[in-house]
Every structure is written in structure tokens, then in C-alpha cells.
Design a protein around this motif. Sequence first.
Motif, PDB file in Angstrom:
ATOM      1  N   LEU A 164       0.821  -1.209   0.000  1.00 32.60           N
ATOM      2  CA  LEU A 164       0.000   0.000   0.000  1.00 32.60           C
ATOM      3  C   LEU A 164       0.858   1.264   0.000  1.00 32.60           C
ATOM      4  CD1 LEU A 164      -2.823  -1.060   2.505  1.00 32.60           C
ATOM      5  CD2 LEU A 164      -2.831  -1.152   0.006  1.00 32.60           C
ATOM      6  N   MET A 165       1.963   1.256   0.745  1.00 34.15           N
ATOM      7  CA  MET A 165       2.835   2.429   0.763  1.00 34.15           C
ATOM      8  C   MET A 165       3.451   2.684  -0.604  1.00 34.15           C
ATOM      9  SD  MET A 165       2.889   4.144   3.565  1.00 34.15           S
ATOM     10  CE  MET A 165       4.332   5.135   3.197  1.00 34.15           C
ATOM     11  N   MET A 166       3.733   1.631  -1.329  1.00 34.65           N
ATOM     12  CA  MET A 166       4.332   1.794  -2.643  1.00 34.65           C
ATOM     13  C   MET A 166       3.308   2.187  -3.701  1.00 34.65           C
ATOM     14  SD  MET A 166       7.064  -1.382  -2.796  1.00 34.65           S
ATOM     15  CE  MET A 166       6.995  -1.317  -4.595  1.00 34.65           C
ATOM     16  N   CYS A 167       2.161   1.534  -3.698  1.00 35.15           N
ATOM     17  CA  CYS A 167       1.232   1.648  -4.827  1.00 35.15           C
ATOM     18  C   CYS A 167       0.204   2.760  -4.675  1.00 35.15           C
ATOM     19  CB  CYS A 167       0.515   0.314  -5.040  1.00 35.15           C
ATOM     20  SG  CYS A 167       1.605  -1.040  -5.518  1.00 35.15           S
ATOM     21  N   LEU A 168      -0.239   3.043  -3.457  1.00 33.08           N
ATOM     22  CA  LEU A 168      -1.300   4.028  -3.282  1.00 33.08           C
ATOM     23  C   LEU A 168      -0.754   5.439  -3.431  1.00 33.08           C
ATOM     24  CD1 LEU A 168      -3.453   2.607  -0.351  1.00 33.08           C
ATOM     25  CD2 LEU A 168      -3.750   2.340  -2.815  1.00 33.08           C
ATOM     26  N   GLU A 169      -1.502   6.267  -4.143  1.00 35.09           N
ATOM     27  CA  GLU A 169      -1.131   7.661  -4.338  1.00 35.09           C
ATOM     28  C   GLU A 169      -1.932   8.594  -3.441  1.00 35.09           C
ATOM     29  OE1 GLU A 169      -2.389  10.271  -7.919  1.00 35.09           O
ATOM     30  OE2 GLU A 169      -0.410   9.483  -8.466  1.00 35.09           O
ATOM     31  N   ARG A 170      -3.200   8.221  -3.197  1.00 34.58           N
ATOM     32  CA  ARG A 170      -4.071   9.089  -2.412  1.00 34.58           C
ATOM     33  C   ARG A 170      -5.192   8.261  -1.790  1.00 34.58           C
ATOM     34  NH1 ARG A 170      -6.326  14.443  -2.560  1.00 34.58           N
ATOM     35  NH2 ARG A 170      -4.739  15.095  -4.037  1.00 34.58           N
ATOM     36  N   LEU A 171      -5.545   8.611  -0.566  1.00 27.82           N
ATOM     37  CA  LEU A 171      -6.736   8.107   0.119  1.00 27.82           C
ATOM     38  C   LEU A 171      -7.534   9.311   0.582  1.00 27.82           C
ATOM     39  CD1 LEU A 171      -5.157   5.203   2.210  1.00 27.82           C
ATOM     40  CD2 LEU A 171      -6.816   4.937   0.356  1.00 27.82           C
TER      41      LEU A 171
END
Length: 379
Positions: A164-171
Motif C-alpha cells: 500500500l505504501m508503494m502503490c497508493l497515491e491518495r486516500l
Amino acid sequence: QIGFSIEGGKLMTFRIGFHYRIFVTILVPATLFFLPGCLSFGPKQLPIDSFNYNEVIARSSNEQMLLNLVRLRYREGPVFLAVGSVITQYFYAGNFGTSATFGNELGSTVQRFGADAGLLYAERPTITYSPLSGSQFSQQLLTPIPNELVFSLVQSGWSPDQLLMMCLERLNNVENVRFGTITSQNELREAGSFERVVQLLVELHRRRAIEVQSNNAVTPNTRSLVFEQETNEDTRELIDELKRMLGMDPNGSSFRVTERVVMRKPDEITIRVRSLLALMGFLSRGVDIPAAHLEEKLVDKMAFTIDEVPRSQLFPLRICSQTDRPSDAFVAVQFHDHWFYISHSDQKSKEAFSLLTYLFLMQAAQPQTLGPMITVPTS
């Protein structure tokens, strides 16, 4: 050697002799000559060569990916080559010959025996490389990775915190670290907030208090983030903290996943995933730049300080650099006048690099490969 003499119709003498050197000279080449006809060479060589080619192609792909990460860190564009086909032709042959000479030289009887033999083996591999380019490849590099793929990797057992730290850009309104330079304490705090959100998601997933569910029965290709209602007090506090950080409805239990930021409805949650190029740029932050290159201004620093946050938060992948070729590296490439490599003992970096390679294979278009071919010589 056999010899005899006849005088007056009677056998006068008979002699027999054996020259072992002639026997060895003839027997050994003869054995080599008939050996190829007794063995099946191709099927035994195929598993050996397939393993060797597989290993070399994998190493070449890793080196190419690492080189492109270093290029991005130096603000250069990535270039990809894909192996289109590997065709190998085997050739082996043997020859054997003997010679004998009988006669007189200067009144002396001369008997000469000779033999020669040869064994020829040749392997002629043909490897086809195809550049990955064009509008389709560029689009796949720039298109966000499908969130279904990320959720599937989490459910399949991949480390969720790193994924998640690598792939997610925004939540929702909480953004992850970008490729650009971090220049203020406020940007560092935002990076810490995103890491905390990911920690909450991972912990709630571990407690089975949150789940991503598919809504294909109602609307195709839609997913929802669903919270468990019957939980203990500790888990409820974590859920409330997550909803508060993301600005979600505290009374809601199901939120439809969307990619848009503006005009978001109360029952929706924005989950944006990075593209392959953005992910590569983010991971390239972990390149250790040589001091000489910083002095020459070949590249700029990514952060003015990293004392207040863990290095793994800003740089999940560490790529070391040195002037000499590393002796124990998972993968290493030479760029300019330095060697850049990932250490074999750095398990976190190896896992991050393997995840990037896997996502690249899943997302990027691959060239069409040629099927098996049979080559029949005509001469």
C-alpha cells in the motif's frame, strides 16, 4: 602385425606381433565416432539450456529495471527492451579415417599405419529483442495500476504495508509521498499522516474488521470498503481514527471505491493507485547519489532532512552506489562512473524491487513471441 614367408610351396616362418599404440590410435577415435549415434543428444541438452537461458534472461531483466530506476533518479527517460524469442540450433558431427603404406625405401621394408578422428559440436543461439514503445506502451506506463490488482495482491498474502505504501497515491485528501523534492516540514508531516493511515488499514485488515468487497452483481467493476460493525472497543477506536483522518462519515459502514477527488459523495472513498511510471519514479528516490555527482549538480536531493521520519517511509527501496563493482549484490548495473546495486542482505529492498518487477509484467504490454521452430539444414 602379422607376417609369413613361403619357400618352395612350404610355409617356412610365421610371426605375429601387436603394436598397442596403433590399437589405441584407432580404437579411441572410432569410439568417439560411433558415440553420437548411440546417444540422444538433444533431449538431454534441452533442460540444461532452458534453465540457463531462463536464469540469464531474468538477470538481464532485473538489471534493465534497476538501470531505468537510476536513470529516472537522474531525470533521464527509461528505455525497455523485451526478449521476443530465443531459438537455439545444435549441430554435432564426427569423422574417422585410417591409412596404411607398404613398400621399400632404400632397401628396407616400410609399413606405416595412421588414423585420424574428429568430433564437432556447435550451438547457434538467436535471441530477438523488441523495444517496448509506442502509444500503447506509453499509455500503460502512465495509466494507474488497477486497484483490483492491488487488492488481489493483498488478499493473496503479499505484505500489505509495503504494497500500500508503494502503490497508493491518495486516500481521500491524504496524499502519499511524490517523486518531487520534499522541501518543508509540512510535507514531512503529510507523509507521516499517510503512513499512519496505511498502518490503520493494515491493522484493521489483520483484525478482520475491514474488507474490500466486489459489487459486480449490482454494478460491474465496482468495489466497496466495508467495516465490521460488531467489534471490540479497541478495534472501534481504530476505525474511528481512520474515518476521522480520511474525513469519512463516522456512522457509515460501506463506502464505494472511486478514483475521483472532487464531488465525492458521503458514501464514497477515493482510492487512487500510482501508475507504473509514477511508481518507478517514487522508488527511484532511494538511489544513493555519489557526493561527486551532487557537487557536479548532475542530480538534486530528494529531501532536505530525513531525521524526523523513518528512511523506509521516504525511500522504501535503497539502491547503493560505489566506484568498484560490488562483490555480493542482488542486482547491479554501471551508470556513468559508479556501480549502483541492491544488497543481497537488504530484504525490504529486494521485496520492493520484486513487487515492481511483478507489477511491470502484469501491467506493461509484452511483445508477441514466436512459437517453437524446427530448423532443418539443407547441406
